[in-house]
Scaffold this motif. Structure first.
Motif, mmCIF file in Angstrom:
data_model
loop_
_atom_site.group_PDB
_atom_site.id
_atom_site.type_symbol
_atom_site.label_atom_id
_atom_site.label_comp_id
_atom_site.label_asym_id
_atom_site.label_seq_id
_atom_site.Cartn_x
_atom_site.Cartn_y
_atom_site.Cartn_z
ATOM 1 N N SER A 50 0.848 -1.195 0.000
ATOM 2 C CA SER A 50 0.000 0.000 0.000
ATOM 3 C C SER A 50 0.879 1.238 0.000
ATOM 4 N N MET A 51 0.387 2.279 -0.659
ATOM 5 C CA MET A 51 1.093 3.556 -0.715
ATOM 6 C C MET A 51 0.114 4.669 -0.336
ATOM 7 N N PRO A 52 0.605 5.729 0.286
ATOM 8 C CA PRO A 52 -0.305 6.829 0.663
ATOM 9 C C PRO A 52 -0.858 7.531 -0.575
ATOM 10 N N GLU A 53 -2.086 7.950 -0.498
ATOM 11 C CA GLU A 53 -2.724 8.638 -1.627
ATOM 12 C C GLU A 53 -1.963 9.896 -2.009
ATOM 13 N N SER A 54 -1.347 10.538 -1.013
ATOM 14 C CA SER A 54 -0.615 11.780 -1.282
ATOM 15 C C SER A 54 0.610 11.551 -2.162
#
Length: 432
Positions: A247-251
């Protein structure tokens, strides 16, 4: 091979020939290295024989073939040009003398052939990829089509002409890029200077997750490599595939129009800025080594890319970068904010950026033309070796056994038809 020139082992047309020279104190030697992909030799400086752990080294002689045994699958092989005659290399670099059947310049072009690199890769031995080696005997077992010397000489003329045009296009690209920055400097010479941070709303970054080294497919998520950001150019193919479940941050999601800067890279590439095009593919994320600059309403994004390439900005960023490795420097967000930039009003920013970027667009077009010609060159060499592209004399061209030609450079999808004595055409080969 039924249609091409006869396949012959390299051992039939060249032989291992290593000349060793002792390393003597108070004697100066010139060291050479072999570039990957058959791109030639590089001078690595001079040294005193008493300052090396080697008791002897190999000497390079003009027109010899030299290769690097280590990581031979990267194609580190070439023919020694006259200017490197007498240079030395370690015993990791065996040398070979060409027999009378080979034209040295023809072999130089063959060393740039992916076909040869593939054969080298198939023969390397070892258990660790980066430590795999190709022994001289394994190189000499490789079979290649060997045309007669007369054909080799004509192939050299054709490929040299193509290379000359590629070099001319590369020089034109560099000249246009230099012109763009000279123009930017002139247009901005009298503008007030401010710190970049005064005109930024934020600086955002990503993180470095576990990822596969292969580029992501159309439906894969990917994280940018540092090489995705080059001066004025964003390269979305320079990315790694995220592992399933990562998972990666949306930002950190890369968005159309983003202005990106490299936080860590080599000294010449740290702090490089590019803008993401509007048609960027979805599913790419920033790494922790790539930052997003978020300009305020008073700073045009395209203008930001231009001013961050100015000599004053580059000097500030490279001089303030830190790191213990010569191959990887870092620049902090605080130092990025302190970068001095000229700041005209918004309309003037847009006018200047449009002017500069139009010159860069011309440079990009020339660069693309050189890339197409490089692709055509690769196919041309393979076709000449396999005789799917033939070399035929024109009627009335041969008067005394000598054929002289001047090659015309083809378009990538055109038949190759050099004027003045040679006609190249698919599926037919003139008798030799």
């Amino acid at each position: 091979m039924s249609d091409g020139y006869p396949l012959r082992p390299l051992g039939e047309v060249m032989c291992l020939d290593i000349q060793r020279i002792p390393m003597l104190s108070a004697t100066t030697y010139r060291l050479a290295g072999v570039l990957n992909a058959g791109q030639g030799l590089v001078a690595k400086g001079e040294f005193d024989g008493g300052d090396t752990e080697y008791t002897a080294m190999n000497v390079l002689r003009v027109d010899q073939v030299v290769m690097r045994k280590l990581t031979a699958w990267e194609g580190p092989i070439t023919v020694v040009p006259a200017e490197f005659d007498g240079f030395v290399v370690s015993n990791e670099f065996p040398t070979f003398t060409l027999g009378p059947e080979l034209v040295p310049d023809w072999m130089r072009h063959v060393c740039r052939s992916p076909r040869l690199w593939a054969e080298m890769k198939n023969r390397v031995s070892g258990t660790v990829q980066r430590r795999k080696r190709l022994n001289p005997e394994q190189l000499l077992q490789i079979q290649l089509p060997i045309p007669p010397r007369e054909v080799q000489a004509r192939v050299v003329e054709i490929l040299d002409a193509v290379d000359h045009q590629i070099s001319a296009l590369d020089e034109e690209t560099e000249a246009l890029e230099r012109m763009s920055m000279t123009l930017a400097g002139d247009l901005l010479s009298n503008e007030p200077i401010v710190a970049l941070g005064m005109m930024l709303d934020d600086i955002q970054g990503g993180r470095s997750p576990q990822a596969n080294k292969k580029p992501p497919g159309n439906d894969d998520l990917g994280v940018l490599k540092v090489s995705a950001v080059t001066p004025f150019r964003f390269l979305p193919e320079e990315a790694k595939t995220l592992l399933p479940g990562t998972s990666m941050p949306e930002s950190a999601l890369v968005r159309p129009g983003d202005v990106l800067i490299t936080r860590a890279n080599t000294p010449l590439r740290v702090g490089v800025v590019a803008r993401v095009p509007a048609d960027v593919r979805s599913g790419l994320y920033l790494s922790d080594k790539t930052l997003r600059l978020m300009p305020s309403s008073g700073l045009d994004p395209d203008f930001l890319v231009v001013v961050m390439a100015l000599k004053s900005a580059r000097t500030h960023l490279t001089s303030s970068a830190t790191g213990t490795s010569a191959s990887m420097f870092n620049v902090s967000q605080d130092r990025i904010r302190e970068t001095p930039i000229p700041l005209p009003d918004l309309d003037r920013q847009r006018e200047i950026s449009s002017t500069v970027l139009s010159v860069r667009a011309n440079a990009d077009a020339v660069r693309a033309e050189a890339a197409r010609l490089r692709d055509a060159r690769s196919g041309l060499l393979e076709g000449l070796l396999d005789r799917t592209i033939g070399i035929a004399p024109r009627v009335g061209d041969v008067s005394s056994g000598e054929r002289h030609s001047r090659a015309r450079v083809p378009e990538p999808d055109d038949p190759v038809v050099p004027p003045d004595g040679l006609e190249l055409h698919s599926g037919q080969v003139a008798p030799t």
